[in-house]
Design an enzyme around this catalytic site. Structure first.
Site, short mmCIF file in Angstrom:
data_model
loop_
_atom_site.label_atom_id
_atom_site.label_comp_id
_atom_site.label_asym_id
_atom_site.label_seq_id
_atom_site.Cartn_x
_atom_site.Cartn_y
_atom_site.Cartn_z
N ASP A 140 0.87 -1.17 0.00
CA ASP A 140 0.00 0.00 0.00
C ASP A 140 0.91 1.22 0.00
O ASP A 140 2.13 1.10 0.10
CB ASP A 140 -0.90 -0.04 1.24
N ASN A 172 33.88 -38.89 -3.16
CA ASN A 172 34.37 -39.98 -2.31
C ASN A 172 33.52 -41.23 -2.45
O ASN A 172 34.02 -42.36 -2.37
CB ASN A 172 34.37 -39.52 -0.85
#
Length: 803
Positions: A293, A619
């Site tokens: 607003d 890994n």
């Protein structure tokens, strides 16, 4: 009437529990710590440690137990501190209510209300619990969340009111009959005020986590089967596989996200933004449209009454008096326009008596009071000029409002609006005696004139709007005010207006047309709460992350519908309760700092995700491959767990890392497709250098099991920890982008501790053995080449893809 005493209230609080519909309290410290051990992987590791002790491997038992306990303790300490800090921030903006205790009215949190309490209510207040009305005056309640009925309901003494509703107008005193989960509509209220729907970030993270679980589970089962078959040591293979599962899973992800969000919320608090829902910070950083607003946000919020004129622009004391009567006799939530009228002058109204009122609602855009003066009863209506004029049939009591007069009045209204005035129209009607007056009585009104207000544009907001635009955020004005007034304010603050759409025009659009309209327009004027929600949802369907800023009773639905609900600390209770973020001051300037913190939070979370993929999954692939040709395990369970603990500890500093300014200039969304793409590039890259290390250690230096495991432990630590400097930025590390001192310290400390253990007296407990200077030099060389290749790969990746 004295209400409950503190002692009586405490007894009832102990009996009925806090007045909340969901269990929101944190677990006590010890219970929260022990709950970490419910993690399935932790349970399995503890069982495996116990089995090791049973079989006589006391060293493995002690190491596994120590590492698991230390990891859980670090998780607990950081999470508990983060949650405590977040709760302290929320306490600064919690909703309270006025309660009669021991003869005195005191403000208490809603959670402290108990059955038997006397509570005082006014317009804008939430109904804190189920209760019976013992006093009320012109009380209108919004029960739409519970009943689906959108119009306010008039209530009388003796009637029930329920948790989940709110006061539109009037005032009352209630006696609480039920609280918390004992309330009549607790199941509905839980859906309204309980857990919010997951954000887009939450959904993407869930999908990412599920992907990790599936990949980890599949590869760990494969690795366990291969090692069990080739080495015929089930216990060692089981411990290895379980430790590998822990090492491959980014179990720190929830903690890193929590730490990031908590740091972000604390930083945002310094900018005057209090975070009620931590997960909203991610959306805040992703926001690309802000709907607001204008009053107090784009204007000075110093609304002053400037003019009171008839339909032809002539000063009219009668219009001022009528407007003043509607304000003084209204019990609705006092809006800024009413305050301005009451502050301007106090006309003599001693001879007037209030009979009734018809409260404001957002479909009528008007409110009325019925007054008596002598034997005359008069209905006075005030509201949006378009709505008031539509109800008028007469200009004077005896003269019809002809077409020529209508045009003159409309021209005066447009002139006032074009000059930047906010305008209310006032009309009257003589009415007969009734016990209750309804909106249907607001017909055949006599137009009296306009009351005009001025709220100047905020000079500082132009620079703020430019900052928001620079950060990829478009501002749209959604207001119940007139289009001409809003356009004038937009002009004064230098907001570029693409187009204007009114509520009347909006109602004529279908879904496809609305999707185009929300992109083509900047101002949406004279819109109702339902229309505000339609606009927000249309923007969301177009792919925008939408923030909505509001502080009134009518803003609650939009605050909940938006991706980010933003309110202010002096907003009505229902708006504060619904919002995700609370501004301590109503200003767009405070939002800019909050948006930047949200984007920093997102950037640092993404760093951890990318590092987990480049190291953990590299890994994982390496373990699977090594298991096929090595005659021993590439790394023991205790070594994997130690590696994981040191690596995870180094990542606690990620929330404190610096973020490149360029990455804060535009909103970002987490895309699982980009994460997968990154994994497919950097996972195999990490594995390639692992295999190069395997070849050097096993084939070139011909190391045995313990030497090989020590070498890969060091190489794995160096690559995992140091690649953070590559991945944390799209620029050249240290040259164009510097990490924070905290991150440098944590990563270097992890590396030093890892190498220190290998060359310390406790190395034997982990089955490490010292490596020669030549082997260490070879490992360092491999790591250096890996980091160079990772940097080159990163640049190529960002040339073709982005997050």
């Amino acid at each position: 009437m004295a209400g409950l005493t503190t002692y009586e209230a405490n007894l009832k609080l102990a009996k009925f529990g806090p007045n909340q519909i969901a269990d929101q309290d944190r677990l006590p410290g010890l219970a929260a710590f022990l709950s970490r051990f419910k993690n399935p992987l932790v349970i399995i590791l503890l069982l495996a440690a116990t089995l090791s002790a049973f079989l006589g491997d006391v060293v493995s038992f002690g190491i596994i137990l120590a590492i698991v306990t230390l990891s859980v303790l670090l998780d607990f300490i950081n999470t508990y501190k983060s949650e405590k800090a977040a709760l302290e921030l929320k306490d600064r903006v919690r909703v309270t209510t006025s309660v009669l205790r021991s003869g005195k009215w005191v403000d208490l949190p809603l959670s402290q209300i108990v059955p038997g309490d006397i509570v005082r209510l006014a317009a804008g207040n939430l109904i804190p619990a189920d209760a019976k009305l013992i006093e009320c005056k012109d009380l209108y309640i919004n029960e739409s969340a519970l009943t689906g009925e959108s119009f306010p309901q008039l209530k009388a003494v003796g009637e029930e009111v329920y948790l989940g509703s709110s006061v539109i107008s009037g005032n009352a005193q209630i006696e609480v009959t039920a609280t918390g989960k004992q309330t009549k509509f607790s199941h509905i209220a839980a859906a309204i005020t309980g857990a919010d729907a997951p954000t887009e970030f939450d959904r993407e993270m869930s999908e990412f986590s599920f992907l990790i679980v599936r990949l980890t589970f599949g590869l760990v089962i494969f690795i366990f089967a291969v090692n069990a078959l080739l080495r015929h040591d089930l216990l060692e293979s089981l411990l290895f596989s379980l430790a590998l599962a822990v090492g491959l899973t980014p179990e720190l992800l929830p903690l890193i996200i929590t730490l990031n969000l908590t740091k972000g919320s604390l930083a945002m608090a310094k900018h005057g933004v209090i975070v009620k829902r931590l997960s909203a910070i991610q959306n805040f950083g992703s926001m690309d449209v802000l709907c607001t607003d204008k009053t107090g946000t784009l204007t000075e919020d110093r609304i002053a009454l400037v003019k009171y004129v008839n339909g032809f622009g002539d000063v009219s004391e009668e219009v001022l008096r009528l407007g003043y009567l509607t304000c003084v006799f209204s019990t609705a939530y006092e809006n800024p326009l009413d305050r301005a009228i009451k502050a301007y002058r106090h006309p003599d109204i001693d001879h007037y008596e209030k009979l009734d009122e018809i409260p404001y609602d957002f479909s009528r855009k008007a409110e009325s009071v019925v007054v008596r003066r002598g034997h005359t009863r008069q209905l006075i209506t005030k509201g949006a000029p378009e709505e008031i004029l539509a109800r008028c049939a007469f200009y004077d009591d005896d003269m019809p409002l002809g077409a020529a007069m209508t045009k003159k009045i409309q021209a005066e209204y447009e002139r006032l609006s074009s000059d930047g005035f906010r305008v209310l129209a006032v009309a009257t009607r003589q009415v007969g005696l009734k016990t209750r007056y309804e909106p249907t009585d607001e017909i055949r009104l006599t137009f009296r004139g306009f009351v005009a207000f001025l709220d100047p544009a905020k000079e500082s907001v132009s620079a703020t709007l430019e900052q928001l635009l620079d950060h990829g955020i478009e501002v749209k004005i959604i207001t119940g005010d007139n289009a001409l007034v809003t356009q004038k304010i937009a002009h004064d603050i230098h907001l570029s207006v693409k187009g204007i759409l009114t509520g009347t025009q909006l109602d004529k659009l279908n879904v496809a047309q609305l999707a185009k309209a929300v992109e083509a327009n900047t101002i949406f004027a004279r819109v109702s709460p339902e229309q505000k929600m339609r606009l927000i949802q249309a923007m969301q369907r177009n792919g925008h992350v939408v923030g909505y800023m509001g502080d009134g009773i009518n803003d609650a639905p939009s605050l909940r519908a938006a991706d980010i609900g933003i309110s202010v600390n002096n907003a009505v209770d229902v708006a504060k309760a619904t919002a995700d973020l609370i501004l301590l001051h109503k200003s767009l300037h405070e939002l800019v700092g909050g948006v930047i913190e949200g984007r920093k939070t997102f950037a640092n979370t993404l760093k951890y995700l990318m590092m987990s993929l480049s190291s953990n999954f590299g890994n994982m692939f390496s373990m699977a491959g090594a298991s096929l040709f090595l005659p021993f395990l590439p790394m023991l369970a205790t070594q994997i767990l130690l590696n994981n603990l040191l690596y995870d500890s180094s990542q606690f500093a990620i929330p404190l890392d610096n973020v490149d300014p360029d990455s804060l200039k535009s909103p970002h969304k987490l895309k699982i497709s980009s994460i997968k793409r990154f994994m497919l590039v950097f996972g195999p890259l990490s594995s390639a250098f692992d295999f190069l290390t395997f070849g050097a250690l096993y084939l070139v230096f011909q190391l045995g099991a313990h030497g090989f495991q020590t070498g890969w432990f060091i190489e794995s630590m160096l690559t995992q920890v140091l690649v953070v400097y590559i991945i944390r930025t799209g620029k050249i590390p240290f040259v164009q982008s510097r990490p924070s001192l905290a991150l440098v310290a944590s990563t270097l400390l992890a590396v030093c501790v890892a190498i220190g253990i290998v060359y310390s007296p406790i190395a034997g407990y982990f089955h490490f053995e010292p490596l020669s200077a030549v082997i260490m030099a070879a490992i360092v060389a491999i790591v250096a080449v890996y980091l160079i290749v990772a940097e080159l790969t990163k640049r190529a990746f960002y040339r073709h893809f982005s997050f």
